[in-house]
Design an enzyme around this catalytic site. Sequence first.
Site, PDB file in Angstrom:
ATOM      1  N   ASP A 158       5.799  -9.019   8.329  1.00 20.33           N
ATOM      2  CA  ASP A 158       5.649  -8.255   7.093  1.00 20.33           C
ATOM      3  C   ASP A 158       7.048  -7.921   6.562  1.00 20.33           C
ATOM      4  O   ASP A 158       8.048  -8.037   7.285  1.00 20.33           O
ATOM      5  CB  ASP A 158       4.860  -6.980   7.387  1.00 20.33           C
ATOM      6  CG  ASP A 158       4.526  -6.195   6.133  1.00 20.33           C
ATOM      7  OD1 ASP A 158       4.245  -6.824   5.099  1.00 20.33           O
ATOM      8  OD2 ASP A 158       4.553  -4.955   6.188  1.00 20.33           O
ATOM      9  N   ASP A 170       7.885  -4.963   3.865  1.00 21.16           N
ATOM     10  CA  ASP A 170       8.103  -3.518   3.730  1.00 21.16           C
ATOM     11  C   ASP A 170       7.734  -2.807   5.025  1.00 21.16           C
ATOM     12  O   ASP A 170       6.636  -2.987   5.553  1.00 21.16           O
ATOM     13  CB  ASP A 170       7.262  -2.952   2.577  1.00 21.16           C
ATOM     14  CG  ASP A 170       7.738  -3.461   1.225  1.00 21.16           C
ATOM     15  OD1 ASP A 170       8.927  -3.332   0.946  1.00 21.16           O
ATOM     16  OD2 ASP A 170       6.906  -4.004   0.476  1.00 21.16           O
ATOM     17  N   LYS A 200      -3.937  -9.586   3.473  1.00 19.88           N
ATOM     18  CA  LYS A 200      -4.146  -8.890   4.747  1.00 19.88           C
ATOM     19  C   LYS A 200      -5.016  -7.649   4.546  1.00 19.88           C
ATOM     20  O   LYS A 200      -4.851  -6.966   3.554  1.00 19.88           O
ATOM     21  CB  LYS A 200      -2.790  -8.465   5.333  1.00 19.88           C
ATOM     22  CG  LYS A 200      -1.833  -9.596   5.626  1.00 19.88           C
ATOM     23  CD  LYS A 200      -0.485  -9.062   6.115  1.00 19.88           C
ATOM     24  CE  LYS A 200       0.266  -8.327   5.032  1.00 19.88           C
ATOM     25  NZ  LYS A 200       1.591  -7.807   5.432  1.00 19.88           N
ATOM     26  N   ASP A 246       4.068  -3.222  10.394  1.00 20.94           N
ATOM     27  CA  ASP A 246       4.200  -1.777  10.586  1.00 20.94           C
ATOM     28  C   ASP A 246       2.884  -1.047  10.348  1.00 20.94           C
ATOM     29  O   ASP A 246       2.841   0.176  10.460  1.00 20.94           O
ATOM     30  CB  ASP A 246       5.260  -1.217   9.631  1.00 20.94           C
ATOM     31  CG  ASP A 246       4.799  -1.222   8.179  1.00 20.94           C
ATOM     32  OD1 ASP A 246       4.360  -2.293   7.700  1.00 20.94           O
ATOM     33  OD2 ASP A 246       4.848  -0.160   7.528  1.00 20.94           O
TER      34      ASP A 246
END
Length: 259
Positions: free
Chosen positions: A13, A15, A184, A209
């Site tokens: 990912d 961010d 996602k 995250d």
Amino acid sequence: MADRRPIESWLTDMDGVLIHEGVPIPGADAFLKKLRDSGKPFLVLTNNSIYTARDLHARLTRMGLHVPAENIWTSALATAQFLDKQHPGGTAYVIGEAGLTTALHDIGYVLTDSEPDFVILGETRTYSFEAMTRAVRLINGGARFIATNPDETGPSAEGALPATGAVAALITKATGKEPYFVGKPNPLMMRTGLNAIGAHSETSAMIGDRMDTDVLAGLEAGMETFLVLTGLTGRADIDRYPYRPTNIVDSIADLVDLV
């Protein structure tokens, strides 16, 4: 997981893993350099559909993170690929920005508000009530409803912002029609990304995250998963979920030596 094969491909990912509020996370540059030097296939994934891969390449480069455009996979690209296979040469009414409209133009879609095959909802900085009203009427008129991702909020320096999932809920409430979410945690986005780089889930890892998108998507796609604690999920949050990541690390810096 001792029975897993060695990791030969990486998906991560963006961010919360590589950057946070426009600032690189320590270790991100070293991790990306190790990936590039290793020659292993990799992708940076994002549910954000605002930007094209070239836009994101330029933005990351300005931050000192070097990711080739072909190594960036967005929910807009995944949505376009899905539509190209499901309904090639179709028409769509789009709420979104250049990342989404460019991806749809590239597969030959015509964007129109006159009897489109699909209403496609993506991320935008300014959701228009007029556009949402038009979307509701077109869906009620028979257009099928697609959304790039289910994220209900997005980050900003001032705090959370309403995102695609929240606006999709509004349209669903007004129409009674649920969208098909491509991004996602739909494993479709992971599998199309893996296919794009010729990788296999059995020898690939997903770094994220968020438990509810990154880890879940990686898990459902059959990949090894790494949760980093530099984004939205804290260590205390993990036990709230009925599933667990394969590995938990403090940050991307802890993964440099694994490449």
